[in-house]
Design an enzyme around this catalytic site. Structure first.
Site, short mmCIF file in Angstrom:
data_model
loop_
_atom_site.label_atom_id
_atom_site.label_comp_id
_atom_site.label_asym_id
_atom_site.label_seq_id
_atom_site.Cartn_x
_atom_site.Cartn_y
_atom_site.Cartn_z
N LYS A 110 -58.84 26.23 21.28
CA LYS A 110 -59.97 26.81 20.51
C LYS A 110 -61.19 26.00 20.62
CE LYS A 110 -57.66 30.53 17.96
NZ LYS A 110 -56.37 29.91 17.51
N LYS A 189 -53.53 35.24 29.13
CA LYS A 189 -52.78 35.45 28.06
C LYS A 189 -53.17 36.59 27.29
CE LYS A 189 -51.84 33.92 23.79
NZ LYS A 189 -51.03 34.29 22.68
N LYS A 192 -55.14 39.00 20.75
CA LYS A 192 -56.05 39.55 20.03
C LYS A 192 -57.32 38.95 20.07
CE LYS A 192 -52.35 39.97 16.42
NZ LYS A 192 -51.81 38.41 16.10
P1 ADP Z 1 -52.33 36.61 19.38
O1 ADP Z 1 -52.46 35.52 20.36
O2 ADP Z 1 -52.77 37.97 20.02
O3 ADP Z 1 -53.25 36.40 18.30
P2 ADP Z 1 -50.39 35.92 17.67
O4 ADP Z 1 -50.66 34.47 18.06
O5 ADP Z 1 -50.67 36.38 16.46
O6 ADP Z 1 -51.09 36.77 18.98
O7 ADP Z 1 -48.85 36.11 18.18
C1 ADP Z 1 -47.82 36.55 17.68
C2 ADP Z 1 -46.54 36.38 18.47
O8 ADP Z 1 -46.60 37.23 19.31
C3 ADP Z 1 -46.36 34.92 18.74
O9 ADP Z 1 -44.86 34.99 18.66
C4 ADP Z 1 -46.67 34.87 20.09
O10 ADP Z 1 -46.14 34.12 20.99
C5 ADP Z 1 -46.52 36.24 20.77
N1 ADP Z 1 -47.63 36.76 21.86
C6 ADP Z 1 -48.84 36.96 21.54
N2 ADP Z 1 -49.39 37.09 22.69
C7 ADP Z 1 -48.38 36.95 23.64
C8 ADP Z 1 -48.29 37.35 24.99
N3 ADP Z 1 -49.56 37.35 25.63
N4 ADP Z 1 -47.32 37.25 25.67
C9 ADP Z 1 -45.92 36.79 24.96
N5 ADP Z 1 -46.10 36.64 23.81
C10 ADP Z 1 -47.18 36.78 23.10
#
Ligand code: ADP
Ligand code: TRP
Length: 321
Positions: A110, A189, A192
């Site tokens: 970040k 990756k 959101k």
């Molecule tokens: P984001 O990165 O979209 O904000 P979060 O951090 O809220 O997502 O992640 C919520 C869940 O979804 C976590 O368990 C995270 O590891 C999984 N996750 C998020 N993005 C991915 C991705 N691109 N591939 C696999 N798992 C993901």
């Protein structure tokens, strides 16, 4: 077995969230004692628009319910409705070294992306540790990006146990290596916060727009292409069985494949994949108060378990007198 995981309502949920975490959580409700929650306190580290956070929280709950999470088979709640999360966090801060948090990849990422760090962002893993330890979770299904957070949780729990005796269960991460990191439309990756996501519930028009903008290489139709280096292929592979995937692989390895055609197929495939859940999602949108009630009663059920751990922690550290 106690299985627990949470998801941030920091934006709409996407197919990376679905394959990385939500789908396995929904499966676990059949065979484990499942704890599933929306981590709105964590989302405060990045969302400063109150009405938006409130909307995303309810939307995330509706997504989970539409996709098949059954609140009668698990505990399903919103983190901020259970005050023990914040209470345990404060206790754990005092058993967390600065160095441990300074080494956090997600914090460093970040910073590299020019987020202005606040203390909440720095302390994020401690709140996550509290989420997990409060319920004595044994398995935490997450995507690979969360692996280090689980290690930090185990470190904090280990230090605490070392001082006060066996209070916390040390959790294991549940990471499916095949689905560890799902790429976004730009190949990074999917997240959101990177603007590269394909959301689970889009209109057909929006879905088409997202899929058509998946970045591919500049090879000509007459060129042979490399499926293993292709972002489009990686996303496609999530939705089809082995046989369909090997057909697509063969098409990549022969001249004549047009990426735009593969994308058009993928729009159809994703649309049909989520079709059974879309109707339920629309129906839930019309009765938000019922969803709020589900979450409130989930929070009560969660508090029963959280309260037991907090009683023990309060006794151990000397908050009961
Ligand atoms: P984001 O990165 O979209 O904000 P979060 O951090 O809220 O997502 O992640 C919520 C869940 O979804 C976590 O368990 C995270 O590891 C999984 N996750 C998020 N993005 C991915 C991705 N691109 N591939 C696999 N798992 C993901
Ligand atoms: N940090 C996790 C993520 O961004 C969300 C989260 C918060 C979580 N608390 C948790 C995940 C507890 C598992 C267990 O995805």
């Amino acid at each position: 077995m106690r299985v627990l995981s949470g998801i941030q309502p920091s934006g709409s949920l996407h197919i990376g969230n679905f394959f990385g975490m939500m789908r396995s959580m929904i499966r676990w409700q059949e065979s484990s004692e499942l704890f599933c929650f929306i981590v709105n306190l964590h989302a405060l580290t990045s969302v400063t628009d109150g009405p938006l956070l409130a909307k995303n929280t309810l939307d995330a709950a509706m997504d989970f319910l539409a996709l098949g999470l059954n609140p009668d088979k698990c505990r399903f709640w919103v983190q901020g409705d259970v005050p023990e999360h914040a209470e345990l966090t404060w206790v754990l801060h005092n058993h967390t070294s600065m160095g441990l948090l300074e080494r956090s990849h997600s914090y460093k990422d970040k910073l590299a992306k020019n987020f202005t760090p606040n203390h909440g962002l720095f302390a994020y893993p401690v709140l996550m540790a509290a989420d997990i330890l409060l319920y004595q979770a044994e398995l935490v299904p997450v995507g690979k990006d969360q692996k280090q957070h689980l290690e930090i949780t185990r470190d904090i729990a280990g230090s605490f146990n070392h001082l006060y005796g066996e209070v916390f269960v040390l959790p294991e991460p549940g990471i499916d290596e095949k689905l560890a990191t799902i790429p976004g439309i730009d190949g990074q990756k999917m997240s959101k916060s990177y603007g590269n996501a394909i959301d689970i519930f889009l209109t057909q028009q929006e879905l088409k727009k997202r899929v058509m903008s998946i970045v591919t290489d500049a090879k000509a139709v007459s060129d042979v292409k490399d499926p293993d280096a292709c972002n489009l292929f990686a996303i496609y592979s999530l939705f089809v069985d082995e046989e369909k995937l090997s057909d697509l692989r063969e098409r990549y390895l022969k001249p004549g494949l047009k990426y735009s055609e593969v994308k058009k197929e993928l729009v159809e495939i994703i649309w049909n994949y989520f079709a059974p859940y879309r109707e339920k999602r629309e129906e839930l949108t019309k009765r938000p108060d019922d969803v709020r009630d589900i979450l409130k009663s989930g929070a009560e059920k969660a508090r029963q378990v959280a309260g037991v751990t907090m009683d023990l922690v309060r006794r151990k550290v000397g908050l009961n007198y």
